[in-house]
Design a protein around this motif. Structure first.
Motif, PDB file in Angstrom:
ATOM      1  N   VAL A  15     -45.807-104.343 128.164  1.00 44.59           N
ATOM      2  CA  VAL A  15     -45.105-103.051 128.137  1.00 44.59           C
ATOM      3  C   VAL A  15     -45.333-102.360 126.804  1.00 44.59           C
ATOM      4  O   VAL A  15     -45.602-101.165 126.732  1.00 44.59           O
ATOM      5  N   ILE A  16     -45.250-103.141 125.718  1.00 43.99           N
ATOM      6  CA  ILE A  16     -45.383-102.543 124.391  1.00 43.99           C
ATOM      7  C   ILE A  16     -46.824-102.081 124.137  1.00 43.99           C
ATOM      8  O   ILE A  16     -47.047-100.990 123.649  1.00 43.99           O
ATOM      9  N   ASN A  56     -52.184-101.220 116.028  1.00 41.25           N
ATOM     10  CA  ASN A  56     -52.456 -99.794 116.155  1.00 41.25           C
ATOM     11  C   ASN A  56     -53.489 -99.369 115.107  1.00 41.25           C
ATOM     12  O   ASN A  56     -54.383 -98.580 115.383  1.00 41.25           O
ATOM     13  N   SER A  86     -37.103-100.120 123.802  1.00 45.61           N
ATOM     14  CA  SER A  86     -37.930-100.950 122.904  1.00 45.61           C
ATOM     15  C   SER A  86     -39.270-100.284 122.675  1.00 45.61           C
ATOM     16  O   SER A  86     -39.756-100.186 121.544  1.00 45.61           O
ATOM     17  N   LYS A  87     -39.886 -99.845 123.767  1.00 48.22           N
ATOM     18  CA  LYS A  87     -41.225 -99.245 123.644  1.00 48.22           C
ATOM     19  C   LYS A  87     -41.140 -97.929 122.870  1.00 48.22           C
ATOM     20  O   LYS A  87     -41.974 -97.678 121.991  1.00 48.22           O
ATOM     21  N   ALA A 121     -41.789 -95.730 115.553  1.00 45.44           N
ATOM     22  CA  ALA A 121     -41.910 -96.393 114.252  1.00 45.44           C
ATOM     23  C   ALA A 121     -43.359 -96.475 113.792  1.00 45.44           C
ATOM     24  O   ALA A 121     -43.647 -96.458 112.598  1.00 45.44           O
ATOM     25  N   SER A 122     -44.287 -96.552 114.734  1.00 40.37           N
ATOM     26  CA  SER A 122     -45.691 -96.701 114.343  1.00 40.37           C
ATOM     27  C   SER A 122     -46.407 -95.355 114.279  1.00 40.37           C
ATOM     28  O   SER A 122     -47.624 -95.318 114.129  1.00 40.37           O
ATOM     29  N   TYR A 129     -47.135-104.233 116.135  1.00 44.26           N
ATOM     30  CA  TYR A 129     -47.653-103.052 116.821  1.00 44.26           C
ATOM     31  C   TYR A 129     -48.395-102.153 115.824  1.00 44.26           C
ATOM     32  O   TYR A 129     -49.482-101.655 116.105  1.00 44.26           O
ATOM     33  N   ILE A 130     -47.773-101.978 114.656  1.00 45.78           N
ATOM     34  CA  ILE A 130     -48.389-101.116 113.640  1.00 45.78           C
ATOM     35  C   ILE A 130     -49.755-101.682 113.232  1.00 45.78           C
ATOM     36  O   ILE A 130     -50.739-100.958 113.119  1.00 45.78           O
ATOM     37  N   MET A 149     -42.078-107.385 116.446  1.00 47.78           N
ATOM     38  CA  MET A 149     -42.685-106.492 117.434  1.00 47.78           C
ATOM     39  C   MET A 149     -43.268-105.224 116.791  1.00 47.78           C
ATOM     40  O   MET A 149     -44.434-104.889 117.006  1.00 47.78           O
ATOM     41  N   ILE A 150     -42.437-104.546 115.983  1.00 47.37           N
ATOM     42  CA  ILE A 150     -42.885-103.268 115.416  1.00 47.37           C
ATOM     43  C   ILE A 150     -43.987-103.472 114.363  1.00 47.37           C
ATOM     44  O   ILE A 150     -45.036-102.834 114.446  1.00 47.37           O
ATOM     45  N   GLN A 197     -38.966 -96.940 120.658  1.00 45.98           N
ATOM     46  CA  GLN A 197     -38.728 -97.154 119.224  1.00 45.98           C
ATOM     47  C   GLN A 197     -39.977 -97.691 118.529  1.00 45.98           C
ATOM     48  O   GLN A 197     -40.258 -97.343 117.388  1.00 45.98           O
ATOM     49  N   THR A 198     -40.711 -98.559 119.230  1.00 50.16           N
ATOM     50  CA  THR A 198     -41.941 -99.097 118.650  1.00 50.16           C
ATOM     51  C   THR A 198     -42.955 -97.978 118.429  1.00 50.16           C
ATOM     52  O   THR A 198     -43.585 -97.896 117.367  1.00 50.16           O
ATOM     53  N   LEU A 199     -43.102 -97.127 119.443  1.00 47.51           N
ATOM     54  CA  LEU A 199     -44.068 -96.039 119.326  1.00 47.51           C
ATOM     55  C   LEU A 199     -43.683 -95.077 118.202  1.00 47.51           C
ATOM     56  O   LEU A 199     -44.534 -94.652 117.421  1.00 47.51           O
TER      57      LEU A 199
END
Lengths: 454, 286
Positions: free
Chosen positions: B223-224, B140, A81-82, A88-89, B136-137, B132-133, A84-86
């Motif tokens: 975690v994220i 960020n 999860s982490k 993607a961003s 995050y973006i 989530m994504i 893929q998030t990293l």
């Protein structure tokens, strides 16, 4: 009341200032050496076996003062999860490896990896000279390009409880992979002699966990491959062989160990013995022989009974004896410092650091055969010669874990674990279950393989 | 005579029903206590005994060394403080924002209020992984990643579940109280602050307990968003104890879990008083 409100506001403001100061605490760049300092990030599992990366980073920085290594340690279950998030961003780490369900082929098929071939050519790094075996190296190569450098290779091993063997008066199994008399049938016969007691207080002869928890791989030992790979794009499979008699009989054979032969614990008993960890049933002292990933060696010294290691017997194909779990380290395509990142991986692949890693990780196996001498002597309770035989034979006759060699392995794995549960629990026959599962698996494969979507 | 016989019979019947209910509740409570019991007993078992099969329910030897070893193995205190810092701020944020929003929804009329409320409620149906994504973006871009801000600030913007919970409670407060306060010249904010909030201790305690427990247990969010190990909250640290590639030290894990569960248990015990008090004070139907 106003006083109270003022107090509350003051509290909130303090908290906000505190948070803000945390937010402002960014990275500083040290330019003392004249060159611009670079920070590379490595994303790794936040687990005791990977805690050594901080030390590796410090050792690397000592030699390359302008490169700082930052470790992003993520819990095993949240790793994908982490990551893929990293990605993607646009914040991908510079280096990572496969930890959870996503393996090399997932990364490769999603175009997340950098081709390391030019960096390897430029730096003169030779994996053969570094002692990395060809079949281990292949686990991170595609179309002749190298995408990762293996740093750990676990083989699977047969561990046995010497106390149970001694009590039953049975000779220990051989550790030599070249001993052709050591067959699957012989192991089953041996396990029958070692099984004793009644349900609830029973000692079992064998725990067959050959593929770890990758059921798609199990039929391989019994002579059948699960997948028909897509020749145009070998990251994907076009279809599965779930309906073939070879695969069906393999699953039935494994279930029969518990429910027909009575020499293995059922999944329920395994769960009771193990808690949530797959490698634990053996630790209960109630299992004479267990086929497990090599990481089980790490705990053997602490057990209240004597243990040994042996070769995994010959199955249907004498060249497919055990499963290799190779951990290649990749540089991500979005890395801003690919050269420095590769330099760090190269540093870790050297003999000296591979030996250091064995100690710092408390027993992770190296990928470099040059460091194996240190590995063989690391486990006090295990006979050195036996371990050497088992690891060398394992590397020679091992096949890479299927989770690393096919895209979408996580989904495939979940499907099979769920769908095959009735066979493993003894409530259904493989011949009844497999055809339907085959259709479902084919559907997953077709959904994953882009050539079906054209 | 006949009446008293009936009442005697019904009394007896009620007693039997009560006894059955009590027995069932005791049984359920007993079952609920098994994990806590296992946690306590495993924490004082030796490592060897934790692997024993069949497992022992009462430890053969009581070994309390894990209670000390856990501090050598884990940097527990700073991460405990990190978790407390984040959770307390989330509780404050949730209480302040959700109570204000819920009060607005329950006491005032406005065009489109129902639609707006439905919109707020519909956010409950969005699964976290799907946002989530994008989230995050966003964080960020405003450089909030690797800080506690993405975990804490959303709490100050209201939580749909808590808004719903509080709105239901605020709507049950008698209108006469508001009328009386207005006649006495109380401002709208003062009504909220001096009348509604004190009457809603029970609901606010529930909100505090829920939001504390959710944030205290939250693993995915930290975690994220967090990458620096020194900023990790307790669940991230504890998750690091589990490895597929290592034989777990169950006794140490259970001690760590016990320490981790402590604030939730204390909070519940502390807030239980307010639950009772809440029930008494809201009995204003009279």
């Amino acid at each position: 009341m106003r006083k109270e409100m003022k107090k509350a506001m003051a509290l909130l403001l303090t908290a906000a200032i505190g948070l803000g100061s945390v937010a402002c605490g960014g990275k500083t760049r040290d330019t003392a050496s004249g060159e611009e300092a670079v920070t590379i990030t490595i994303m790794q599992a936040n687990s005791p076996d990977k805690a050594y990366f901080d030390k590796m980073g410090d050792a690397f920085t000592a030699k390359h003062p302008n490169i700082k290594v930052e470790v992003i340690a993520v819990p095993y279950d949240n790793f994908d999860s982490k990551l893929q998030t990293l990605v993607a961003s646009g914040n991908a780490p510079d280096i990572t490896t496969h930890v959870q369900a996503m393996g090399f082929m997932d990364f490769y098929s999603k175009d997340m990896l950098l081709d390391l071939s030019p960096y390897i050519a430029e730096s003169g790094f030779d994996y053969k000279e570094a002692g990395i075996p060809e079949n281990v190296m292949e686990s991170s190569m595609m179309d002749g390009k190298i995408y990762g450098i293996p740093l750990n290779t676990f083989t699977s091993v047969l561990v046995y409880n010497k106390d149970i063997f001694d009590a039953a008066g049975v000779e220990y199994p051989p550790s030599d992979y070249e001993d052709k008399s050591w067959t699957y049938d012989k192991m089953v016969e041996m396990a029958k002699k070692l099984t004793s007691g009644e349900e609830g207080n029973k000692t079992y002869g064998l725990l067959w966990n050959w593929s770890g928890t990758t059921p798609a791989q199990d039929p391989q030992y019994f002579g059948s491959n699960m997948f028909n790979m897509d020749e145009e794009n070998p990251a994907y499979a076009k279809s599965c062989n779930m309906k073939t008699t070879g695969v069906i009989s393999a699953y039935q054979k494994m279930a029969d160990l518990a429910f027909v032969e009575g020499i293995s614990p059922s999944p329920a008993i395994q769960q009771a013995m193990a808690g949530t960890n797959d490698s634990e049933p053996f630790l209960s002292g109630r299992i004479a022989m267990a086929i497990e990933g090599g990481w089980i060696l790490n705990g053997l010294n602490e057990l209240p009974f004597k243990t040994g290691v042996a070769a995994i017997p010959i199955g249907a194909d004498e060249n497919v004896r055990d499963v290799l779990y190779t951990d290649p380290y990749f540089v991500m395509k979005d890395s801003k410092h690919p050269k420095e990142a590769f330099e760090f991986i190269k540093f870790m692949a050297g003999k000296e650091m591979q030996e250091q890693m064995i100690k710092d990780s408390e027993g992770n196996p190296p990928a470099s055969t040059l460091a194996l001498g240190t590995y063989y002597t690391y486990f006090e309770g295990v006979d050195r010669q036996d371990l050497e035989n088992v690891i060398e034979g394992g590397l020679k006759y091992g096949v890479e874990n299927i989770g690393h060699t096919i895209a979408g392995a996580g989904e495939i794995n979940n499907l099979l674990i769920n769908e095959l549960a009735n066979i493993n629990n003894g409530t259904a026959q493989a011949a009844d279950v497999c055809p339907e599962v085959g259709d479902k698996l084919d559907a997953v494969l077709q959904k994953t393989d882009p050539s079906f979507q054209k | 005579m006949e009446t008293s016989a009936v009442s005697y019979g019904s009394k007896k019947k009620r007693r039997i029903v009560d006894a059955i209910v009590l027995a069932m509740l005791t049984l359920v409570a007993g079952i609920m206590c098994v994990p806590i019991f296992t946690m306590l007993t495993t924490s004082v078992k030796t490592t060897g005994e934790t692997f024993q099969y069949p497992p022992t329910f009462i430890p053969q030897t009581f070994d309390f060394s894990a209670y000390v070893r856990v501090f050598q193995k884990l940097d527990l205190v700073p991460h405990y403080l990190n978790s407390l810092f984040v959770s307390i701020l989330i509780v404050i944020g949730t209480l302040v924002s959700s109570s204000l929003i819920a009060y607005g929804f329950s006491r005032y009329r406005a065009p489109g209020k129902k639609v707006l409320f439905m919109l707020v409620m519909s956010t409950l149906m969005i699964p976290y992984p799907s946002v989530m994504i994008p989230q995050y973006i966003l964080f960020n871009k405003i450089r909030w990643v690797d800080t506690y801000l993405p975990l804490v600030v959303p709490a100050f913007l209201g939580s749909a579940y808590m808004i719903f919970l509080l709105k239901q409670f605020f709507s049950s407060i008698s209108n006469e109280l508001f009328d009386a306060a207005r006649i006495d010249g109380c401002s709208e904010f003062k009504i909220f602050y001096r009348i509604v909030l004190p009457l809603s201790k029970a609901a606010l305690a529930s909100v505090a307990i829920f939001s504390f427990m959710w944030s205290w247990d939250d693993l995915l969010g930290p975690v994220i968003y967090l990458s620096s190990p020194e900023k990790y909250t307790l669940p991230v640290l504890l998750a690091g104890l589990v490895s597929k590639f290592r034989i777990p030290e169950w006794n140490i894990m259970m001690v760590a879990a016990l320490y981790a569960a402590l604030p939730c248990i204390l909070l519940f015990i502390f807030c239980q008083r307010y639950f009772v008090e809440g029930i008494v004070t809201s009995g204003i139907k009279g």
